[in-house]
Design an enzyme around this catalytic site. Structure first.
Site, PDB file in Angstrom:
ATOM      1  N   ASP A  48     -26.451  -6.877 -28.649  1.00  0.00           N
ATOM      2  CA  ASP A  48     -26.099  -8.294 -28.839  1.00  0.00           C
ATOM      3  C   ASP A  48     -27.133  -8.965 -29.739  1.00  0.00           C
ATOM      4  O   ASP A  48     -26.992 -10.142 -30.093  1.00  0.00           O
ATOM      5  CB  ASP A  48     -25.933  -9.022 -27.496  1.00  0.00           C
ATOM      6  CG  ASP A  48     -27.217  -9.124 -26.702  1.00  0.00           C
ATOM      7  OD1 ASP A  48     -28.216  -8.473 -27.072  1.00  0.00           O
ATOM      8  OD2 ASP A  48     -27.234  -9.871 -25.706  1.00  0.00           O
ATOM      9  N   SER A  49     -28.153  -8.199 -30.167  1.00  0.00           N
ATOM     10  CA  SER A  49     -29.048  -8.675 -31.227  1.00  0.00           C
ATOM     11  C   SER A  49     -28.259  -9.003 -32.486  1.00  0.00           C
ATOM     12  O   SER A  49     -28.767  -9.680 -33.379  1.00  0.00           O
ATOM     13  CB  SER A  49     -30.130  -7.627 -31.532  1.00  0.00           C
ATOM     14  OG  SER A  49     -29.569  -6.358 -31.745  1.00  0.00           O
ATOM     15  N   LYS A 117     -24.625  -1.220 -21.699  1.00  0.00           N
ATOM     16  CA  LYS A 117     -26.006  -1.518 -21.299  1.00  0.00           C
ATOM     17  C   LYS A 117     -26.059  -2.947 -20.766  1.00  0.00           C
ATOM     18  O   LYS A 117     -25.381  -3.819 -21.309  1.00  0.00           O
ATOM     19  CB  LYS A 117     -26.959  -1.387 -22.490  1.00  0.00           C
ATOM     20  CG  LYS A 117     -28.369  -1.889 -22.209  1.00  0.00           C
ATOM     21  CD  LYS A 117     -29.331  -1.620 -23.348  1.00  0.00           C
ATOM     22  CE  LYS A 117     -29.364  -2.681 -24.398  1.00  0.00           C
ATOM     23  NZ  LYS A 117     -29.719  -4.031 -23.920  1.00  0.00           N
ATOM     24  N   GLU A 119     -28.968  -5.980 -19.064  1.00  0.00           N
ATOM     25  CA  GLU A 119     -30.372  -6.351 -18.903  1.00  0.00           C
ATOM     26  C   GLU A 119     -30.659  -6.750 -17.447  1.00  0.00           C
ATOM     27  O   GLU A 119     -29.819  -7.392 -16.813  1.00  0.00           O
ATOM     28  CB  GLU A 119     -30.716  -7.543 -19.813  1.00  0.00           C
ATOM     29  CG  GLU A 119     -30.554  -7.253 -21.284  1.00  0.00           C
ATOM     30  CD  GLU A 119     -30.949  -8.426 -22.174  1.00  0.00           C
ATOM     31  OE1 GLU A 119     -31.505  -9.425 -21.672  1.00  0.00           O
ATOM     32  OE2 GLU A 119     -30.689  -8.339 -23.390  1.00  0.00           O
ATOM     33  N   GLU A 186     -38.292  -2.189 -23.091  1.00  0.00           N
ATOM     34  CA  GLU A 186     -38.620  -2.930 -24.316  1.00  0.00           C
ATOM     35  C   GLU A 186     -39.955  -3.661 -24.135  1.00  0.00           C
ATOM     36  O   GLU A 186     -40.118  -4.451 -23.194  1.00  0.00           O
ATOM     37  CB  GLU A 186     -37.509  -3.943 -24.632  1.00  0.00           C
ATOM     38  CG  GLU A 186     -37.829  -4.775 -25.857  1.00  0.00           C
ATOM     39  CD  GLU A 186     -36.662  -5.632 -26.337  1.00  0.00           C
ATOM     40  OE1 GLU A 186     -35.546  -5.508 -25.806  1.00  0.00           O
ATOM     41  OE2 GLU A 186     -36.896  -6.433 -27.274  1.00  0.00           O
TER      42      GLU A 186
END
Ligand code: KIV
Length: 284
Positions: A48-49, A117, A119, A186
């Site tokens: 989603d970056s 994925k 978070e 990260e």
């Protein structure tokens, strides 16, 4: 196009067991996916970056499921054999387990992803378990989790003191127990990443978390100078495509203005006979 076989979960676990590093990049479009597949990248994250790198938002928060599906479809067309991960955007899984399963299913059904994925740590264990129980492989993401950047104090290293590091170590175990097939770390200190990797039974992937993980991830736009706002310290720049494109576009502007472009080889001609006939017809 390469003759590579489809990358599967057993392939990724076998690589981990052999101690061979797994390669992973972000990707958002067809031509880049084609090149990544050609180069042999094993795991591709449609992150989603893309909200920042492609759509120009200030953060990832405005990205929608429809944005993600459109880009994941394009990437799958360019990279048919890579292990393709759809990144669950903000509020596509936080509200409830059911929302999480429904949206994870969209990545699989509409974009032929292999996995998703999400978070978050222990607070997302029930979403992780629900998605996995629905038969969808799900990767965890700990450390700097950009969707929570505001509550984490910005884009900064996570787990620098022992209490916070311990929480990340525990969260990695909790996600594995909830069924995660892999966890991305990260911006976590390298030795914390090493502890997590040594304790895990699933692939641990590092983004700016040092060399001890089972695999490495970079953001494609950072590696090629394609994100103008900032360059994170963890990103190695492998080439300055941004500069190449800028210089090319400047040259194009000059050549069009100077009538140096186009040249005859860039266009198409009509035969003299046909041209004369056309002129005759126009006269009639
Ligand atoms: O969206 C993304 O590209 C990501 C990476 C920062 C891991 O989630």
């Amino acid at each position: 196009m390469t003759e590579r076989k489809k990358i599967t979960l057993p392939y990724l676990f076998d690589k981990r067991a052999r101690g061979e590093p797994i390669t992973m990049l972000t990707c958002y479009d067809y031509p880049t996916a084609y090149l990544q597949e050609e180069a042999g990248i094993e795991m591709i994250l449609v992150g989603d970056s893309l909200g920042m790198t492609i759509l120009g938002y200030e953060s990832t928060l405005p990205v929608t499921m429809d944005d993600m599906i459109r880009h994941a479809q394009a990437v799958r067309r360019g990279a048919p054999t890579a292990w393709l991960i759809g990144d669950m955007p903000y509020m596509s899984y936080q509200p409830s387990v059911e929302t999480a399963i429904r949206n994870a299913g969209r990545f699989m059904a509409e974009a032929s992803c292999d996995a998703v994925k999400l978070e978050g740590g222990r607070e997302m264990a029930d979403r992780m378990a629900g998605i996995v129980a629905a038969g969808i492989p799900c990767m965890g993401h700990l450390g700097l989790t950009p969707q929570s950047a505001s509550s984490l104090g910005g884009f900064r290293v996570q787990g620098k003191d022992s209490a916070r590091a311990l929480r990340i170590v525990e969260d990695a175990r909790i996600l594995e127990e909830a069924g995660a097939y892999a966890v991305l770390l990260e911006m976590v200190p390298d030795r914390v990443c090493q502890i997590i990797t040594e304790r895990a039974h699933i692939p641990i992937i590092s983004l700016g978390s040092g060399p001890h993980a089972d695999g490495q991830l970079l953001i494609f736009h950072d590696m090629f100078g394609l994100y103008p706002r900032f360059k994170p310290r963890m990103a190695k720049v492998y080439g300055n495509a941004g500069e190449v494109i800028l210089n090319g576009v400047k040259q194009y502007v000059r050549e069009v203005q100077d009538r140096a472009f186009p040249q005859p080889e860039h266009g198409f001609s009509i035969k003299d006979d046909d041209y004369d006939e056309l002129l005759g017809q126009l006269k009639d």
